[in-house]
Design an enzyme around this catalytic site. Sequence first.
Site, PDB file in Angstrom:
ATOM      1  N   HIS A 113     -21.246  30.054 -18.404  1.00 11.61           N
ATOM      2  CA  HIS A 113     -22.143  28.932 -18.696  1.00 11.61           C
ATOM      3  C   HIS A 113     -21.682  28.138 -19.911  1.00 11.61           C
ATOM      4  O   HIS A 113     -22.127  27.007 -20.115  1.00 11.61           O
ATOM      5  CB  HIS A 113     -23.593  29.415 -18.864  1.00 11.61           C
ATOM      6  CG  HIS A 113     -23.907  30.068 -20.168  1.00 11.61           C
ATOM      7  ND1 HIS A 113     -23.990  31.434 -20.327  1.00 11.61           N
ATOM      8  CD2 HIS A 113     -24.179  29.548 -21.393  1.00 11.61           C
ATOM      9  CE1 HIS A 113     -24.304  31.718 -21.576  1.00 11.61           C
ATOM     10  NE2 HIS A 113     -24.423  30.594 -22.246  1.00 11.61           N
ATOM     11  N   ASP A 122     -21.328  35.690 -15.190  1.00  9.20           N
ATOM     12  CA  ASP A 122     -21.351  34.791 -16.353  1.00  9.20           C
ATOM     13  C   ASP A 122     -20.163  35.029 -17.284  1.00  9.20           C
ATOM     14  O   ASP A 122     -20.315  35.102 -18.502  1.00  9.20           O
ATOM     15  CB  ASP A 122     -22.662  34.920 -17.134  1.00  9.20           C
ATOM     16  CG  ASP A 122     -22.941  33.676 -17.976  1.00  9.20           C
ATOM     17  OD1 ASP A 122     -22.101  32.743 -17.974  1.00  9.20           O
ATOM     18  OD2 ASP A 122     -23.970  33.635 -18.662  1.00  9.20           O
ATOM     19  N   SER A 129     -23.271  32.276 -27.534  1.00  8.18           N
ATOM     20  CA  SER A 129     -22.816  32.715 -26.215  1.00  8.18           C
ATOM     21  C   SER A 129     -21.294  32.762 -26.138  1.00  8.18           C
ATOM     22  O   SER A 129     -20.616  31.811 -26.524  1.00  8.18           O
ATOM     23  CB  SER A 129     -23.338  31.763 -25.136  1.00  8.18           C
ATOM     24  OG  SER A 129     -24.731  31.843 -25.039  1.00  8.18           O
TER      25      SER A 129
END
Length: 349
Positions: free
Chosen positions: A87, A118, A201
């Site tokens: 992402h 992911d 992230s």
Amino acid sequence: MVPWLARLCLLLPVTAAVVALAGGCSGSPAPTSPARAAAQRAENDLQNDYQTVIDNVLPSVVQIETGRGLGSGIVYDDEGHIVTNAHVVGVAREFRVTVATGEQPLTAKLVASYPEQDLAVVKLDRVPADLKPAVLGDSSKVELGQIVLAMGSPLGLSGSVTQGIVSAVGRTVSESRGGGGPTVTIANMVQTSAPINPGNSGGALVNLDSEVIGIPTLAARDPGLDDSAAPGIGFAIPASTVKKIADQLIRDGRVTDSGRAALGITARTVLNENYEPLGVAVVEVTEGGPADKAGLRRGDIITKVDDAEIRTITSLAEELASRRPGETVRVMYLRDGEPGAVNVTLGEA
């Protein structure tokens, strides 16, 4: 040196002397207790451990800019491969990568992305001579209460470090890809109290042995607080999963062995007359797949897998995430309003 800082440095010895003199006027200072001395040594040792870990790992943590946003990544090897979240890269194919040591941004291109877990890999166009790969730890040795540091670029602040503990292991977590995309369900995640903010992230969750034990991926959301982040509840993809997927993306450009169980169907959530989730309707059955072989048909509504109630596509995904390919499960369903059940040997997603 800033002038006022220089003056402060000059004043510190004088201040110390005054304090010492004042103490002398009122008698000798009370001796430090053995317990307090031991606590002080332990505190100093822990601080030294933190600083050692930061010195060892932070040079392996990078900031990734996509043109639409930014996130973090870790240097995977000395060939210039960077591992991050899928992402983070989104639909981008080219990136600007900045290492935490503050060098000029480097250009990079996408190797491959695997949104189902992911994870993604990008590769630097030019590999600096001093590029330092991170050391990935053994996920099976991660324990509750273990002290961890999260490193990345929260809110664009590159080279940031937060501290916490491992709060839980083996979590199955569902996350929305945003933009109306399907929900991704990831198993075996590490839960941590170290703050995970936007930009963290793809970075590093690190133990005190300077090993990356996971990639911070998302923070829990609190529906009771306008779906804002729930403080102290973050999740990281374990290092074992990172290594398994990254190696395949680098070697093959795709994932050929996901380890993710699947029924071999396309499905959607269906509602009852009160607009409440009733189950998962089979929209399409993959020919020759597990569901097809077991006799499931288009239009069947799955309501249970073994003892687990299935009401939504997310609950089905979370149940399958806890299973392995080759495992046999009992699937209960409704067909034209009549209940039925079949045994399904799960395939691989």
